[in-house]
Structures are given as C-alpha cells and as structure tokens.
Scaffold this motif. Sequence first.
Motif, PDB file in Angstrom:
ATOM      1  N   GLU A 287       0.585   3.111   2.964  1.00  0.00           N
ATOM      2  CA  GLU A 287      -0.441   2.497   3.417  1.00  0.00           C
ATOM      3  C   GLU A 287      -0.064   1.163   4.564  1.00  0.00           C
ATOM      4  OE1 GLU A 287      -3.605  -1.640   2.488  1.00  0.00           O
ATOM      5  OE2 GLU A 287      -4.175   0.638   1.320  1.00  0.00           O
ATOM      6  N   GLY A 288      -0.600   1.085   5.729  1.00  0.00           N
ATOM      7  CA  GLY A 288      -0.098  -0.478   6.610  1.00  0.00           C
ATOM      8  C   GLY A 288       0.849   0.072   7.243  1.00  0.00           C
ATOM      9  N   LYS A 289       2.327  -0.164   7.582  1.00  0.00           N
ATOM     10  CA  LYS A 289       2.728  -0.086   8.604  1.00  0.00           C
ATOM     11  C   LYS A 289       4.398  -0.730   7.740  1.00  0.00           C
ATOM     12  CE  LYS A 289       2.713   0.030  12.787  1.00  0.00           C
ATOM     13  NZ  LYS A 289       2.271  -0.312  14.429  1.00  0.00           N
ATOM     14  N   VAL A 290       5.691   0.245   8.075  1.00  0.00           N
ATOM     15  CA  VAL A 290       7.171  -1.079   7.366  1.00  0.00           C
ATOM     16  C   VAL A 290       8.532   0.152   8.653  1.00  0.00           C
ATOM     17  CG1 VAL A 290       6.628  -0.351   5.056  1.00  0.00           C
ATOM     18  CG2 VAL A 290       8.037   1.190   6.227  1.00  0.00           C
ATOM     19  N   ARG A 291       8.670  -1.218   8.575  1.00  0.00           N
ATOM     20  CA  ARG A 291      10.066  -0.313   9.467  1.00  0.00           C
ATOM     21  C   ARG A 291      11.627  -0.214   8.388  1.00  0.00           C
ATOM     22  NH1 ARG A 291      10.285  -4.594  12.544  1.00  0.00           N
ATOM     23  NH2 ARG A 291      12.325  -5.432  11.769  1.00  0.00           N
TER      24      ARG A 291
ATOM     25  N   ILE B 167      20.369  -0.520   3.182  1.00  0.00           N
ATOM     26  CA  ILE B 167      19.279  -0.517   4.010  1.00  0.00           C
ATOM     27  C   ILE B 167      17.908  -1.651   4.004  1.00  0.00           C
ATOM     28  CG2 ILE B 167      16.958   1.050   4.175  1.00  0.00           C
ATOM     29  CD1 ILE B 167      19.360   3.195   3.201  1.00  0.00           C
ATOM     30  N   HIS B 168      17.446  -2.330   5.260  1.00  0.00           N
ATOM     31  CA  HIS B 168      16.058  -3.088   5.201  1.00  0.00           C
ATOM     32  C   HIS B 168      15.376  -2.811   5.175  1.00  0.00           C
ATOM     33  CE1 HIS B 168      19.239  -6.465   5.042  1.00  0.00           C
ATOM     34  NE2 HIS B 168      19.624  -5.023   5.595  1.00  0.00           N
ATOM     35  N   VAL B 169      14.070  -3.256   5.006  1.00  0.00           N
ATOM     36  CA  VAL B 169      12.713  -2.394   4.786  1.00  0.00           C
ATOM     37  C   VAL B 169      11.405  -3.620   5.177  1.00  0.00           C
ATOM     38  CG1 VAL B 169      10.480  -1.026   3.266  1.00  0.00           C
ATOM     39  CG2 VAL B 169      13.300  -0.643   3.033  1.00  0.00           C
ATOM     40  N   SER B 170      11.305  -3.747   6.398  1.00  0.00           N
ATOM     41  CA  SER B 170      10.246  -4.679   6.452  1.00  0.00           C
ATOM     42  C   SER B 170       8.946  -4.668   6.477  1.00  0.00           C
ATOM     43  CB  SER B 170      10.705  -5.338   8.029  1.00  0.00           C
ATOM     44  OG  SER B 170      11.749  -5.428   7.982  1.00  0.00           O
ATOM     45  N   VAL B 171       7.836  -5.577   5.702  1.00  0.00           N
ATOM     46  CA  VAL B 171       6.751  -5.408   5.805  1.00  0.00           C
ATOM     47  C   VAL B 171       5.986  -5.893   5.994  1.00  0.00           C
ATOM     48  CG1 VAL B 171       5.227  -4.455   4.047  1.00  0.00           C
ATOM     49  CG2 VAL B 171       7.567  -4.036   3.375  1.00  0.00           C
ATOM     50  N   LEU B 172       4.829  -5.611   6.728  1.00  0.00           N
ATOM     51  CA  LEU B 172       2.971  -6.794   6.668  1.00  0.00           C
ATOM     52  C   LEU B 172       2.161  -6.124   5.937  1.00  0.00           C
ATOM     53  CD1 LEU B 172       4.066  -7.540  10.341  1.00  0.00           C
ATOM     54  CD2 LEU B 172       4.597  -8.627   8.700  1.00  0.00           C
TER      55      LEU B 172
ATOM     56  N   ILE C 233      13.630   3.041  12.233  1.00  0.00           N
ATOM     57  CA  ILE C 233      12.361   4.440  12.108  1.00  0.00           C
ATOM     58  C   ILE C 233      11.324   3.170  11.285  1.00  0.00           C
ATOM     59  CG2 ILE C 233      11.888   5.986  10.483  1.00  0.00           C
ATOM     60  CD1 ILE C 233      13.722   7.203  10.161  1.00  0.00           C
ATOM     61  N   VAL C 234      10.085   3.316  13.101  1.00  0.00           N
ATOM     62  CA  VAL C 234       9.227   2.871  12.071  1.00  0.00           C
ATOM     63  C   VAL C 234       8.193   4.456  11.363  1.00  0.00           C
ATOM     64  CG1 VAL C 234       6.992   1.504  13.182  1.00  0.00           C
ATOM     65  CG2 VAL C 234       8.499   1.031  13.382  1.00  0.00           C
ATOM     66  N   LEU C 235       7.837   3.526   9.744  1.00  0.00           N
ATOM     67  CA  LEU C 235       7.034   4.802   8.756  1.00  0.00           C
ATOM     68  C   LEU C 235       5.048   4.555   9.391  1.00  0.00           C
ATOM     69  CD1 LEU C 235       9.340   5.171   5.922  1.00  0.00           C
ATOM     70  CD2 LEU C 235       8.826   6.717   7.688  1.00  0.00           C
ATOM     71  N   LEU C 236       4.808   5.584   9.360  1.00  0.00           N
ATOM     72  CA  LEU C 236       3.578   5.749   9.220  1.00  0.00           C
ATOM     73  C   LEU C 236       3.426   6.228   7.618  1.00  0.00           C
ATOM     74  CD1 LEU C 236       2.332   6.935  13.032  1.00  0.00           C
ATOM     75  CD2 LEU C 236       2.075   4.071  11.428  1.00  0.00           C
ATOM     76  N   PRO C 237       1.476   5.893   7.568  1.00  0.00           N
ATOM     77  CA  PRO C 237       1.312   6.428   6.149  1.00  0.00           C
ATOM     78  C   PRO C 237       1.432   7.551   5.879  1.00  0.00           C
ATOM     79  CG  PRO C 237      -0.314   4.569   6.565  1.00  0.00           C
ATOM     80  CD  PRO C 237       0.786   5.345   7.844  1.00  0.00           C
ATOM     81  N   GLY C 238       1.793   8.142   5.817  1.00  0.00           N
ATOM     82  CA  GLY C 238       2.263  10.072   4.928  1.00  0.00           C
ATOM     83  C   GLY C 238       3.424  10.299   5.226  1.00  0.00           C
ATOM     84  N   GLU C 239       4.304   9.153   5.446  1.00  0.00           N
ATOM     85  CA  GLU C 239       5.742   9.742   5.959  1.00  0.00           C
ATOM     86  C   GLU C 239       6.833   8.906   4.884  1.00  0.00           C
ATOM     87  OE1 GLU C 239       5.410  10.461  10.927  1.00  0.00           O
ATOM     88  OE2 GLU C 239       5.953   7.971   9.894  1.00  0.00           O
ATOM     89  N   GLU C 240       7.799   9.489   4.561  1.00  0.00           N
ATOM     90  CA  GLU C 240       8.918   8.752   4.315  1.00  0.00           C
ATOM     91  C   GLU C 240      10.450   8.787   4.725  1.00  0.00           C
ATOM     92  OE1 GLU C 240       9.997  10.226   0.222  1.00  0.00           O
ATOM     93  OE2 GLU C 240      10.411  11.393   0.964  1.00  0.00           O
TER      94      GLU C 240
ATOM     95  N   GLU D 290      11.410 -12.021   0.255  1.00  0.00           N
ATOM     96  CA  GLU D 290      12.862 -11.218  -0.218  1.00  0.00           C
ATOM     97  C   GLU D 290      12.762 -10.439  -1.385  1.00  0.00           C
ATOM     98  OE1 GLU D 290      15.973 -11.015   2.437  1.00  0.00           O
ATOM     99  OE2 GLU D 290      17.148 -11.417   0.747  1.00  0.00           O
ATOM    100  N   VAL D 291      12.901  -9.217  -1.170  1.00  0.00           N
ATOM    101  CA  VAL D 291      13.261  -8.855  -2.774  1.00  0.00           C
ATOM    102  C   VAL D 291      14.740  -8.074  -2.676  1.00  0.00           C
ATOM    103  CG1 VAL D 291      12.605  -6.629  -4.256  1.00  0.00           C
ATOM    104  CG2 VAL D 291      10.612  -8.460  -3.359  1.00  0.00           C
ATOM    105  N   ARG D 292      15.450  -8.265  -3.302  1.00  0.00           N
ATOM    106  CA  ARG D 292      16.678  -6.951  -3.451  1.00  0.00           C
ATOM    107  C   ARG D 292      16.516  -5.953  -4.775  1.00  0.00           C
ATOM    108  NH1 ARG D 292      21.716 -11.288  -1.399  1.00  0.00           N
ATOM    109  NH2 ARG D 292      20.837 -11.751  -0.232  1.00  0.00           N
TER     110      ARG D 292
END
Length: 380
Positions: free
Chosen positions: A262-266, A236-241, A274-281, A201-203
């Motif tokens: 690159e990849g996917k974040v929630r 706001i929480h950004v979850s990453v894999l 919101i689940v982001l795909l590459p090229g989204e913000e 986790e990062v704050r």
Amino acid sequence: MEQVPQHIIYLLSKSKLEDLRDDEKEQLDFWKSETTANKGLCDLLDDKNQLLKDLKGISNYDWEKSFEIFEQDYLNSTATKPVFNRIWIYGIAAALVGLLALFFVHNLSDAGYQQMPDKDIQPARMTGRVRLGNGNSILMIPGDTLLSLGKPILPTVSQADSLFAVTPRGGKMTILLPDGTKVWMNAQTQLDYYEVDSLREVRLVGEAYFEVAKKYLPLTGEVPKLKPFVVQAGKIHVSVLGTHFYVKSTKNLEDFKTTLYEGKVRVQQGERQIVLLPGEETYIKVGQIERRTIDLDMRNALKDGYFVFNSEPLAVIMDELAAWYNVEVVYLDNQVKSEKFEAMLSRNSSLKDIINVLESTGKIRFKFKGKTIYVEKQPK
C-alpha cells in the motif's frame, strides 16, 4: 580436540572404503582446513601403510606377554629404560590409531541418525529484547502479543528517539514504535530505530513487515508535510511516505527483497532507483535491484504467519527454517542446495510437517540428530 561432527565421521569412514564425490571431498577439505587439530587427525588416518600396520598389530599383539615384560622390566626396576619406554609409547599410539579407524568404520554403517525431528523442536515463539535510547531494556516474554513503545504524538520532537530491537533464533516479535509504526519482526532479526525532527530511520538486518504511521514534519507556517520513513538494508535505502511494505535484508545480498502492499516507496542502490507501486517487488539480480510483479496474497506471509517458497533455492529455505525452528543444518550433499521449491505453509506447522512436504517432491531426504538437520539427495 572438539567432538568430531557426525557427518565428518561419515566422510572419514567412507574415504577409507571408497572414493568420495567431489562435493563430499570439498566438505572434508573445508573441515580439515578449519583447525590444525582437524588436519592432524586427517593426516594420521591418511597414512595408509601405518594404518594397516597398526590394525594388523592390534590383532597379533600379545597383550598378556607384553604386560609380563612390563612388570618385570619396569615396575620391578628403579632403572630407567628409555628404549623400552619409546617402544611402549609407540605401541600404545599405534593401538589408539587403529581403534580410532575402526570406530570410524563402525560409524559408517550406524551413523546414529533419527528419521524424525525431536518433539521439543517448536516454531518460533513471541520473544525478543528492546534496548531504549536511555539505556533501559524491555524483554518480550512468551504469551505477549504486542510490545508497545508508542507515546502520545507531540506537535514537535525536541530530541532524538531511538531504540534497538532484536529477536533470537526461534523467536519473533511484534512491536509498536514510538511514532506509531507497527512492525512484525521475524526470527533472528535486528532493528535499529532512530527519529529526529526531519526523519525517521530504521536499519534492518533480517525480515520485517512494516505498517508505517503517517507523521508530519514539525514545521509551522507551511502546508504540513509527511515526515519521511527510511529503511536502510545494507547499502540499499527504502524511502517511505506512509505505507505497508515488507523488507528482507540479510548478509547475503541476493536474499534482499522489498514488497509493497500500500502507498509508494523508492528503493535506491547507489545511483539506481526504482519507485514501487502496490503489487510490485524489488529483488537482487546479478548484484543490482530489479522490479517484478508479485501476488500480494502470497507475499503477505510474514504478517499472516506463512512461509512462502516461490521457486526458492533449498539453501535459502533451510536458512529460514533454521532461524524459525532454532536448528542447525548440515548438507551431506552440497548439490541439493540449488534445488528449487514452491510451497505456502503455515509458520505454526511442526517441523515434521514442513519436512514431509519438502521430501514429498522426491528431490531430497532429511535425517536428524538432536537439533541438527542433515540434508541429502533422495536416493533413486
């Protein structure tokens, strides 16, 4: 009393000669409300009758005769003369008030501004500090390119790994976290990293670009699962894999952004996800997160060393420049804060080059004094 800022002297002087605009009056009223000393000075100068009387008194005052009386009645006498003392004190006070007003008027025509920024104002350099969980500190010095905090990856994590990293105004830092994640931190950014068996986790407060290293949960007898990497930016929480992404999170919620490469974040804000795909913000609109498509080449700015102003308000732009070049910003006209600009400029540019680009739009003009930038509308 602390030194009166140059733009406040300008407004005080102008207020004696003509009416202030609404935004100028707002600035002066705000400064007046900050301290009792500021209010006292404004009240003193607002007493127009007394001010005119004092100015007239200075020009007509017979200083030579006054001093002769002073010598005869005060210096050569042991008797106390309270009435004379009061008159003398009031005369000196009146003279000082008048001289102060004249000083302000003089500064109206000569504010002491420079047309170009000081040459010693430089772009952000590699510098910052990391405090480890064991209490030790590491200082990144100019000339370093990467601060590595990585260690051999162990099959299990027996205890929490943590660190706190911070960059000052005018500083930047690239660090390798203990889990192998690489982070590019912008100026005036704080990063609090914490790792346990089940989570990383990062704050974050500020701006950072992440290249998250893939790491697996220390579970046996099952198909390995990636250990989540979570960035908390306020509420706001950004979850990453395992991915590459950028996060901007300041005290101003409207500045929040998460950009995925690159990849996917929630991205989660309360119950909204919101689940982001590459090229989204994701960004903030009317207080909540929204999605939009962006140009990755343009948004890969922090890592590659560029400012990207994509229809950004001047107030946001100047906040970023102030942190990067370690300067202060004063608005002589608050209306210019909402002016929007588009540009892509190297972060290695001199402040002069950045200012020239913004001024070339014909919307605004800059003046300088030391490490302070004064912003106003471009005169027509």
